[in-house]
Enzyme design. Structure first.
Site, PDB file in Angstrom:
ATOM      1  N   SER A 112      -6.615  -2.139   1.558  1.00 20.20           N
ATOM      2  CA  SER A 112      -6.891  -1.486   0.272  1.00 20.20           C
ATOM      3  C   SER A 112      -7.403  -2.456  -0.783  1.00 20.20           C
ATOM      4  O   SER A 112      -7.246  -2.220  -1.977  1.00 20.20           O
ATOM      5  CB  SER A 112      -5.646  -0.751  -0.255  1.00 20.20           C
ATOM      6  OG  SER A 112      -5.320   0.339   0.574  1.00 20.20           O
ATOM      7  N   ARG A 136     -11.604   2.709  11.171  1.00 19.28           N
ATOM      8  CA  ARG A 136     -12.736   2.632  10.237  1.00 19.28           C
ATOM      9  C   ARG A 136     -13.138   1.176  10.057  1.00 19.28           C
ATOM     10  O   ARG A 136     -12.292   0.322   9.784  1.00 19.28           O
ATOM     11  CB  ARG A 136     -12.355   3.221   8.878  1.00 19.28           C
ATOM     12  CG  ARG A 136     -13.546   3.559   7.993  1.00 19.28           C
ATOM     13  CD  ARG A 136     -13.150   3.740   6.546  1.00 19.28           C
ATOM     14  NE  ARG A 136     -12.912   2.444   5.913  1.00 19.28           N
ATOM     15  CZ  ARG A 136     -11.800   2.128   5.271  1.00 19.28           C
ATOM     16  NH1 ARG A 136     -10.792   2.984   5.186  1.00 19.28           N
ATOM     17  NH2 ARG A 136     -11.660   0.933   4.715  1.00 19.28           N
ATOM     18  N   ASN A 155      -9.896  -1.074  10.017  1.00 18.29           N
ATOM     19  CA  ASN A 155      -8.629  -0.463   9.609  1.00 18.29           C
ATOM     20  C   ASN A 155      -8.203   0.534  10.683  1.00 18.29           C
ATOM     21  O   ASN A 155      -8.978   1.423  11.041  1.00 18.29           O
ATOM     22  CB  ASN A 155      -8.795   0.265   8.282  1.00 18.29           C
ATOM     23  CG  ASN A 155      -9.163  -0.668   7.147  1.00 18.29           C
ATOM     24  OD1 ASN A 155      -8.301  -1.262   6.526  1.00 18.29           O
ATOM     25  ND2 ASN A 155     -10.456  -0.827   6.896  1.00 18.29           N
ATOM     26  N   TYR A 168      -9.561   4.056  -5.141  1.00 16.75           N
ATOM     27  CA  TYR A 168      -8.551   5.093  -5.318  1.00 16.75           C
ATOM     28  C   TYR A 168      -8.469   5.701  -6.717  1.00 16.75           C
ATOM     29  O   TYR A 168      -7.881   6.772  -6.879  1.00 16.75           O
ATOM     30  CB  TYR A 168      -7.164   4.527  -4.953  1.00 16.75           C
ATOM     31  CG  TYR A 168      -7.090   4.036  -3.541  1.00 16.75           C
ATOM     32  CD1 TYR A 168      -7.177   4.920  -2.473  1.00 16.75           C
ATOM     33  CD2 TYR A 168      -6.956   2.688  -3.254  1.00 16.75           C
ATOM     34  CE1 TYR A 168      -7.115   4.475  -1.165  1.00 16.75           C
ATOM     35  CE2 TYR A 168      -6.893   2.225  -1.946  1.00 16.75           C
ATOM     36  CZ  TYR A 168      -6.970   3.129  -0.912  1.00 16.75           C
ATOM     37  OH  TYR A 168      -6.916   2.674   0.377  1.00 16.75           O
ATOM     38  N   GLU A 170       0.818  -1.218   0.000  1.00 20.40           N
ATOM     39  CA  GLU A 170       0.000   0.000   0.000  1.00 20.40           C
ATOM     40  C   GLU A 170       0.852   1.270   0.000  1.00 20.40           C
ATOM     41  O   GLU A 170       0.376   2.349   0.353  1.00 20.40           O
ATOM     42  CB  GLU A 170      -0.930   0.001   1.213  1.00 20.40           C
ATOM     43  CG  GLU A 170      -1.917  -1.153   1.229  1.00 20.40           C
ATOM     44  CD  GLU A 170      -2.811  -1.123   2.444  1.00 20.40           C
ATOM     45  OE1 GLU A 170      -3.732  -0.281   2.484  1.00 20.40           O
ATOM     46  OE2 GLU A 170      -2.593  -1.946   3.357  1.00 20.40           O
ATOM     47  N   GLY A 197      -7.128   5.387   5.052  1.00 16.69           N
ATOM     48  CA  GLY A 197      -6.594   6.286   4.049  1.00 16.69           C
ATOM     49  C   GLY A 197      -6.965   7.737   4.304  1.00 16.69           C
ATOM     50  O   GLY A 197      -8.011   8.049   4.874  1.00 16.69           O
ATOM     51  N   ASP A 243     -15.580  -1.719   8.101  1.00 16.00           N
ATOM     52  CA  ASP A 243     -16.332  -2.005   6.884  1.00 16.00           C
ATOM     53  C   ASP A 243     -17.406  -3.036   7.207  1.00 16.00           C
ATOM     54  O   ASP A 243     -17.123  -4.072   7.829  1.00 16.00           O
ATOM     55  CB  ASP A 243     -15.400  -2.532   5.797  1.00 16.00           C
ATOM     56  CG  ASP A 243     -14.342  -1.501   5.406  1.00 16.00           C
ATOM     57  OD1 ASP A 243     -14.647  -0.294   5.502  1.00 16.00           O
ATOM     58  OD2 ASP A 243     -13.227  -1.894   5.024  1.00 16.00           O
ATOM     59  N   GLU A 255     -14.116  -6.023   8.501  1.00 18.39           N
ATOM     60  CA  GLU A 255     -12.781  -5.774   9.038  1.00 18.39           C
ATOM     61  C   GLU A 255     -12.712  -4.382   9.633  1.00 18.39           C
ATOM     62  O   GLU A 255     -13.621  -3.565   9.447  1.00 18.39           O
ATOM     63  CB  GLU A 255     -11.716  -5.926   7.958  1.00 18.39           C
ATOM     64  CG  GLU A 255     -11.872  -4.957   6.806  1.00 18.39           C
ATOM     65  CD  GLU A 255     -10.833  -5.200   5.717  1.00 18.39           C
ATOM     66  OE1 GLU A 255      -9.779  -4.537   5.769  1.00 18.39           O
ATOM     67  OE2 GLU A 255     -11.086  -6.032   4.820  1.00 18.39           O
TER      68      GLU A 255
END
Length: 314
Positions: A154, A259, A276, A220, A26, A280, A261, A274
């Site tokens: 990502s 964060r 994070n 992205y 990443e 990002g 998901d 998951e």
């Protein structure tokens, strides 16, 4: 909802090293995130400088006067507890989650095991390390399935599969990124991402993409990815999603920011995917978007994350 921004004097942070780049898969995303964070800190008057993390990191950390670190390293080497452990040993305060929570959240399989032990909903899954594992997973879980490296972010190395042949090929491809590969049941329905800032849950964002799932390109590169905030859920369901996210992050032990998901199935049930711990911070990223919906601009978000590093860690 809105979050009140409590400004701190820039001088209180001292000299701040923004750690970004690194050597994980990443890296490119981290370079963009780090550049954005550094620019925001400098704009706010903070004495900040950047370190593109490489083999000379220890030399740089020893040579530079550093009062605290803002970690914007995505993936291994920055989000998995190793950088946090190094900074702990050096006595340098840092942003985000500690060693244990960082390592745990980076391991998707063990994250799911923790959630399961607490009765939190997460899709059925299996670990893959051989063709025989693929055959067992196909028989037990059915299709379609999602294959992902257990320690990447990502959406790197991820694939949706609908047959045993595709499953074996996706496992082999994912193994190039990580010897431990996770496969989980596909949840058909909308995807949401929900950010935590301190102990506050930011407004959930509903994601929409023309791709088969919210993959690297959709995250992205694509210009047609849809971000819905407010997320469009009825108030009761949105509150349930917020509570679930808070419980999921508390179970992992995150702090500062994170964060989660989450998928919602056709029956309206939520399923945790998951967490994070270093999300990002690019122009396509979701935490800044959720923060804006809560009344925080990007510099305010960055300063709020940094301010958490002033608090003593237990």
């Amino acid at each position: 909802m809105s979050i009140t921004f409590s400004p701190r004097q820039p001088e209180c942070f001292g000299r701040v090293a923004v750690l970004y780049g690194g050597r994980s898969a990443e890296r490119e995303v981290s370079l963009k995130s780090g550049a954005a964070v550094l620019a925001a800190l400098l704009e706010a008057g903070v004495d900040a400088f950047g370190i593109d993390v490489g083999d000379d990191l220890l030399v740089r950390l020893a040579a530079e006067p550093i009062d605290r670190a803002f970690i914007v390293l995505h993936g291994r080497g920055g989000e998995d507890g190793s950088m946090q452990g190094l900074l702990e040993c050096l006595g340098i305060p840092y942003t985000g989650s500690g060693v244990l929570a960082s390592a745990l959240a980076m391991d998707k399989l063990r994250t799911k095991q923790v959630w399961q032990s607490l009765g939190l909903p997460t899709p059925r899954h299996a670990a893959l390390s051989s063709v025989a594992d693929c055959e067992r997973a196909a028989a037990e879980l059915g299709f379609p399935l999602m294959v992902k490296p257990a320690h990447e972010g990502s959406s790197i190395g991820m694939a949706r599969v609908t047959s045993l042949e595709e499953l074996i090929a996706a496992w082999q491809a994912a193994s190039a990124f990580d010897p431990q590969v996770l496969v989980e049941q596909w949840i058909s329905g909308p995807e949401f991402t929900v950010a935590m800032l301190g102990d506050q849950v930011l407004p959930p964002i509903r994601l929409g993409t023309t791709h088969s799932f919210y993959d690297y390109e959709a995250k992205y590169l694509a210009d047609d990815t849809r971000y819905q905030v407010p997320c469009g859920l009825p108030a009761e369901q949105e509150e349930a999603l917020r509570r679930l996210t808070a419980c999921a992050c508390e179970a992992i032990g995150t702090r500062g920011w994170a964060r989660a998901d989450v998928m919602q199935d056709e029956q309206g049930r939520f399923w945790l995917l998951e967490v994070n711990t270093v999300p990002g911070m690019t122009d396509h990223s979701l935490v800044p978007m959720a923060a804006r919906a809560a009344g925080l601009d990007f510099p305010q978000l960055v300063l709020t994350i940094l301010a958490d590093s002033l608090e003593a860690r237990s």
